[in-house]
Design an enzyme around this catalytic site. Structure first.
Site, short mmCIF file in Angstrom:
data_model
loop_
_atom_site.label_atom_id
_atom_site.label_comp_id
_atom_site.label_asym_id
_atom_site.label_seq_id
_atom_site.Cartn_x
_atom_site.Cartn_y
_atom_site.Cartn_z
N GLU A 32 0.84 -1.21 0.00
CA GLU A 32 0.00 0.00 0.00
C GLU A 32 0.88 1.27 0.00
OE1 GLU A 32 -2.25 0.50 3.61
OE2 GLU A 32 -3.64 1.92 2.67
N LYS A 45 -9.33 2.77 -2.19
CA LYS A 45 -9.56 2.16 -0.86
C LYS A 45 -10.97 2.52 -0.38
CE LYS A 45 -7.13 2.09 3.60
NZ LYS A 45 -5.78 2.34 4.17
N CYS A 66 -5.80 -2.49 2.04
CA CYS A 66 -5.54 -2.61 3.48
C CYS A 66 -6.77 -2.79 4.38
CB CYS A 66 -4.67 -1.47 3.97
SG CYS A 66 -4.02 -1.84 5.62
N1 URP Z 1 -3.33 1.13 6.13
C1 URP Z 1 -4.37 0.78 6.86
O1 URP Z 1 -5.50 0.89 6.42
N2 URP Z 1 -4.09 0.32 8.09
C2 URP Z 1 -5.07 0.14 9.09
C3 URP Z 1 -4.69 -0.91 10.05
C4 URP Z 1 -5.16 -2.26 9.68
O2 URP Z 1 -6.11 -2.37 8.91
O3 URP Z 1 -4.60 -3.22 10.18
#
Ligand code: URP
Length: 374
Positions: free
Chosen positions: A119, A196, A233
């Protein structure tokens, strides 16, 4: 909480379990033993010289009479940021490009057809700070920004589909930012982008300061090597995201991530794997590695003392198959390339065997989702 020196669950098991018990533990932990891929010696040597881990596995499917095997090799890349976050922006971007280029060269030696990076791979994951400059300067046009043009060259040179998750500057809509993955065909054309869908507001993940939830739905890209989608993510915590990509036809769903041990390491082996089982598709979970320090300390209104980093990104990228089996993970503390051979025929075979898709829609006889799949 295990620190950076703890390499991986796999290494720990291998070190401490007697061989016969290790076999049983792996069978239960991974569904079955995935076959190790015989990777070219030159690729292994080059990876070692360039200081990254290279692992290869293959998932098999039953032989069919009326369909040829649909074999595709995917490459998952996890990496540290090569330069300190205080280095000028252009130098950081250029160092990241150089690092990724050196890993993609090895992926090409291993016959990878589709490669996906982590990401926001073109920058440090600085959203925790809530500062705008210099971090927003890493944002680029998805269509023709520097990073997209770089990926187009790689794609064409290596005949490889490239999935490039970046911070996007949307020039055509007021210059707003998005967390986006650009999909580039193996001929080097931008096929499209996906955004996202769920933005975290948890701990130091202060991403909503920068961008909103995506507005492109759940697109699936018909590449020369299979139908792919990207669930970025935090989207992996939401089963409906995976479901929608699968309903829209995805055979492989990539999950480029940036997440830390303290928050999610116990969820990591479960979520993408469960999505592969529930949706009869392959899922590819990719995480960053290492710790990134920011010049100015920050807080997130949670009573914690001001600090300079988000936490430890624990790598551990892996691929899960529709039959519930999975590859071992890459390490928690090294840059790495995971090459995995998939036979996409397994998606339909498991769909016919477990029939989750059919049963799911039989519960919703009047629903729109049912109309969409039949
Ligand atoms: N980049 C992101 O969305 N991280 C959030 C933490 C997770 O989803 O573990």
């Amino acid at each position: 909480m295990a620190g950076p020196e703890w390499q991986s669950l796999e290494q720990c098991l291998e070190q401490h379990l007697p061989p016969d018990e290790l076999g049983e533990v792996k069978r239960i932990l991974y569904g079955k033993q995935t076959r190790k891929l015989d990777l070219p010696r030159k690729a292994l040597e080059t990876a070692a010289e360039r200081n990254f881990e290279l692992k290869g596995y293959a998932f098999e499917a039953a032989k069919e009479q009326r369909r040829c095997p649909q074999i595709v090799r995917v490459g998952l890349v996890q990496n540290r940021i090569p330069l300190p976050t205080s280095t000028p922006v252009a130098e950081q971007v250029s160092a990241l490009h150089k690092r990724i280029e050196s890993i993609v060269e090895v992926a090409a030696m291993c016959g990878v057809n589709i490669i996906c990076f982590q990401e926001a791979w073109n920058m440090p994951f600085a959203f925790c700070t809530r500062e705008k400059l210099p971090w927003t300067e890493f944002a680029e046009s998805a269509e023709d920004g520097l990073t997209t043009r770089f990926c187009q060259k790689l794609a064409k040179r290596h005949n490889m589909v490239v999935v490039s998750p970046i911070l996007e500057r949307d020039r055509d809509h007021g210059g707003v930012l998005w967390n986006t993955a650009v999909v580039i065909s193996n001929s080097g054309l931008v096929m499209g982008k996906t955004r996202k869908n769920h933005i975290p507001r948890v701990g130091d993940f202060n991403e909503s300061t920068y961008y909103m939830e995506g507005n492109l739905g759940h697109p699936v890209f018909q590449t020369q090597f299979g139908r792919i989608a990207v669930n970025i993510c935090y989207g992996r915590h939401h089963p409906l995201n995976w479901l929608m990509y699968s309903i829209n036809g995805a055979e492989i769903i990539f999950n480029p991530s940036a997440t830390i041990g303290e928050l999610s390491e116990s969820l990591w082996p479960i979520e993408a794997r469960n999505a592969a089982i529930a949706n009869h598709c392959f899922t590819c979970a990719i995480n960053r590695v290492g710790q990134e320090h920011y010049p100015n300390e920050f807080t997130s209104g949670d009573g914690k003392k001001a600090h300079h980093d988000l936490g430890y990104f624990y790598g551990s990228s892996y691929v899960a198959a529709p039959d519930g089996s999975r590859t071992p993970g890459l390490s928690r503390n090294q840059d790495g390339l995971l090459v995995t051979e998939l036979n996409l025929n397994l998606c339909q075979q498991i769909n016919d065997f477990w029939t989750f898709k059919r049963l799911r829609f039989s519960l919703d006889r009047r629903g729109t989702a049912r109309e969409k799949i039949f």
